[in-house]
Design an enzyme around this catalytic site. Structure first.
Site, PDB file in Angstrom:
ATOM      1  N   ASP A 355       0.826  -1.204   0.000  1.00  0.00           N
ATOM      2  CA  ASP A 355       0.000   0.000   0.000  1.00  0.00           C
ATOM      3  C   ASP A 355       0.863   1.257   0.000  1.00  0.00           C
ATOM      4  O   ASP A 355       1.950   1.287   0.577  1.00  0.00           O
ATOM      5  CB  ASP A 355      -0.902   0.001   1.239  1.00  0.00           C
ATOM      6  CG  ASP A 355      -1.685   1.285   1.373  1.00  0.00           C
ATOM      7  OD1 ASP A 355      -2.572   1.514   0.539  1.00  0.00           O
ATOM      8  OD2 ASP A 355      -1.386   2.071   2.296  1.00  0.00           O
ATOM      9  N   GLU A 409       0.932  -0.585  -5.240  1.00  0.00           N
ATOM     10  CA  GLU A 409      -0.114   0.415  -5.430  1.00  0.00           C
ATOM     11  C   GLU A 409       0.597   1.746  -5.621  1.00  0.00           C
ATOM     12  O   GLU A 409       1.075   2.349  -4.666  1.00  0.00           O
ATOM     13  CB  GLU A 409      -1.041   0.450  -4.206  1.00  0.00           C
ATOM     14  CG  GLU A 409      -2.262   1.319  -4.427  1.00  0.00           C
ATOM     15  CD  GLU A 409      -2.484   2.362  -3.342  1.00  0.00           C
ATOM     16  OE1 GLU A 409      -3.568   2.956  -3.335  1.00  0.00           O
ATOM     17  OE2 GLU A 409      -1.574   2.590  -2.530  1.00  0.00           O
TER      18      GLU A 409
END
Length: 695
Positions: A355, A409
């Protein structure tokens, strides 16, 4: 490690080596630059980042005498462990002056028996206890003193954290069951042909207005994933986080699976069951920042706010109200790399979706930057320490499991992110194609249906670097949160509540059903790596996600998935769910689908028609909202074609205007005889797409 040193020398040499063919010798570039000549002006920076990683690998492996995996064993040393001789507890706290273990076993009082000793010459502390000093289920914390202060802390390396239902206080918990879970599936290899990811959140994965459990997910949701045809689940919010509404992105205890969903053994059972059914399990891991909390988290662990985090202006994330790891500290790298290894070995996760990678890469965290040209990736605004960490993490993960899956991401488009380490890349297997959902949102919001251009759609879903694989998706959890809208909600909005029953649909509902399927099909059909869907979006879940909070009276009403909607055959939701299942089956019918070239056959923006092929499959789209075409012709390889999927089929909520039982034969044209192509003429209803397979 000898092989690694040979590879690194080869990579370094590629920059300056020349072919021995005289004065016109051409320089040989590092692989990333060789694949993209526009990176040549930045080759020194690319090589410098690569060398930084090589130097750290050499340091951590003692110049190849050990492996990176050997280095990443901090979780076996630090934390609480039961040994043959008794219990041993260790913690890294260089600024501490005294540390006591307090808990149920000593009435939460400091005592000499539970006082840690500093290991001479280090910032590490240690406590050794008898076998009977602690027992399974005991709650505990550290009482830490430092010059000028003191406080209770949950150990950084603890593997189990629980919250008291009445006081809401978090504590570490001794986890040493008499009969720990034993994995039944001894080995597992993820299927990546292609990777079909079901993004999910255990807590909100049930109909009931409550927090769901690992066991409920295993029993009620996993069978749906298997039946739908996905081969991977990406689980959010596993690492312990104090605030449920953070969606798991404000982590406090990095080695503890969230206890609000159940026990560690129940999480292991979930993963084991998935593996037994051919489903890979990857974790949405958060190494980009940490929660500010001090008692539960790492915010001010032993009187030094910067023990784990950058000092000064880089200490706090300006947008996320969180703390930024100091990737320049070896101890922090040790902590994070050990965290990767721990989840892979203890729980058998098959990899990670990292993330917030954009936030890690740039001093600015990517905020307010447009990233318009390559110079924006090499202008000195990048955190080389974070880049090095991500590179090492990928090296480690694939050293532990060569078949592991890593996904970044990342929104800025940093080149090399998903390129091979040997080529100067950072080593991710995939990067998220974050441009695609942004494109669909912009298109739905700003363009009338008659202005949708197939050429623009086709370009956007294929917009990626040739040397990097991507995970394509129409929408993820981001688009499902309060403050945003899912695709189905943008298309149909409140009419979903009143006109989504069979026979009661209005034009808005019909339009939404048709476009929802077409958007998914053109996105999934053009993947070069994998495809992702967030749970519930496959059947057009009507509610946004709003976690319990003061503003909604701490309600769970919108923090759940209403499976009853897709199960109800009187409603239209099952049409979308059934189509999603059929779409995945169609893609999987072609071996190594993601590796087949996407070959454009035709596009006409005036007609709003797009056609392309992959292997033996032919995809034809008519985005026009009103114009249907009879005998629309395409030049395709000679032969016969059968319809294998049609968005307009009645079984998927369409009109069923075409006869899909007909075998379509190509028509001879002498002009294209040498190319072995003939005309395929189709009836293409408005706002529909069809997939045909060559016989």
């Amino acid at each position: 490690m000898a092989g690694k040193k040979t590879t690194s020398k080869t990579v370094s040499a590629t920059k300056t080596a020349t072919r021995k063919n005289g004065a016109n010798a051409k320089p040989r570039h590092i692989g990333l630059v060789a694949a993209d000549k526009w990176l040549e002006p930045f080759e020194n920076a690319i090589q410098g980042r690569h060398n930084h990683a090589l130097e750290k690998i050499s340091q951590f492996t003692r110049k190849g005498k050990k492996t990176l995996s050997d280095f990443a064993n901090g979780h076996e040393y630090f934390g609480l462990h039961k040994t043959l001789k008794g219990w041993v507890f260790r913690e890294w706290a260089p600024n501490a002056t005294e540390i006591y273990l307090v808990g149920d076993f000593n009435d939460w009082q400091e005592s000499d028996k539970y006082r840690l000793k500093r290991i001479e010459g280090t910032g590490n502390w240690e406590l050794k206890l008898s076998n009977k000093a602690l027992k399974h289920g005991d709650l505990y914390k550290m009482k830490v003193r430092w010059n000028g202060g003191e406080g209770e802390r949950i150990p950084a390396w603890c593997r189990r954290v629980v919250q008291d239902d009445s006081t809401k206080i978090f504590s570490a918990q001794v986890w040493n069951p008499d009969e720990p879970y034993v994995f039944k599936k001894k080995s597992f290899k993820p299927c990546k042909s292609p990777l079909l990811i079901y993004e999910c959140h255990v807590g909100m994965a049930q109909d009931a207005e409550k927090v769901g459990t690992y066991r409920e997910f295993t029993e009620n949701v996993l069978p749906r994933v298997i039946a739908d045809g996905y081969n991977c689940i990406q689980i959010m919010a596993i690492q312990e986080h104090p605030y449920y509404g953070s969606f798991g992105y404000h982590v406090s205890s990095f080695f503890a699976p969230s206890s609000r969903f159940g026990t560690p053994d129940e999480l292991k059972e979930l993963i084991d069951t998935a593996h037994k059914n051919g489903i890979a399990v990857i974790m949405d891991i958060v190494h980009s920042h940490a929660v500010k909390n001090e008692i539960e988290g790492l915010g001010n662990f032993a009187g030094d706010p910067n023990q784990f985090f950058y000092p000064g202006g880089r200490h706090e994330h300006p947008a996320w109200d969180s703390l930024c790891f100091d990737y320049g500290k070896d101890e922090v790298i040790h902590f994070l790399l050990s965290n990767c290894k721990y989840w892979m070995e203890e729980y058998r996760f098959d990899g990670f979706r990292f993330d917030g990678v954009t936030s890690m890469l740039y001093y600015s965290h990517g905020l307010g930057e447009a990233f318009c040209n390559y110079g924006d990736y090499f202008n000195g605004g990048q955190d080389d320490n974070a880049i090095c960490y991500l590179t090492l993490a990928n090296k480690l993960i694939h050293e532990i499991n060569p078949n592991a899956i890593t996904i970044a991401e990342e929104v800025s488009g940093m080149p090399g992110l998903a390129a091979r380490f040997e080529d100067g890349g950072y080593g991710f297997d995939y990067r998220m194609a974050m441009n695609i959902p942004d494109y669909w949102i912009k298109t739905i919001k700003e363009l009338k249906d008659e202005d949708w251009k197939p050429s623009s759609i086709f370009w956007e879903v294929k917009n990626r670097r040739s040397d990097e694989r991507t995970i394509s998706y129409c929408e993820s959890h981001d688009q499902a949160l309060v403050g945003d809208k899912t695709i189905v909600f943008r298309l149909i909005d409140a009419d979903m509540y009143w006109h989504f029953k069979k026979g009661d649909e209005n034009e808005t509902a019909h339009r939404g059903i048709a476009l929802h399927k077409m958007i998914r099909l053109v996105t999934a059909a053009t993947i070069n790596g994998g495809y992702l869907n967030f749970m519930g979006n496959e059947f057009g879940h009507p509610e946004w996600i709003d976690f319990p909070r003061e503003g909604n009276g701490w309600s769970h009403k919108y923090a759940r998935r209403q499976w009853n909607l897709v199960d109800n055959k009187e409603l239209d939701y099952h049409y979308l769910g059934d189509f999603d299942k059929a779409m995945l089956a169609t893609i999987k019918s072609i071996r190594s689908f993601q590796n087949k070239p996407v070959q454009e056959i035709w596009h006409n923006d005036s007609d709003q028609i797009l056609a392309f092929s992959r292997g033996d499959l032919l995809f034809v789209f008519n985005f026009s909202p009103v114009r249907s075409y009879t005998d629309y012709g395409f030049l395709v390889p000679t032969g016969s074609y059968d319809v294998v999927l049609n968005t307009d089929a009645k079984e998927f909520g369409g009109n069923g205007l075409a006869d899909d039982t007909i075998t379509h034969l190509t028509n001879f044209d002498p002009l294209y005889m040498e190319e072995r192509k003939e005309w395929l003429k189709l009836y293409i209803p408005a706002r529909s797409a069809v997939v045909l397979k060559k016989n």
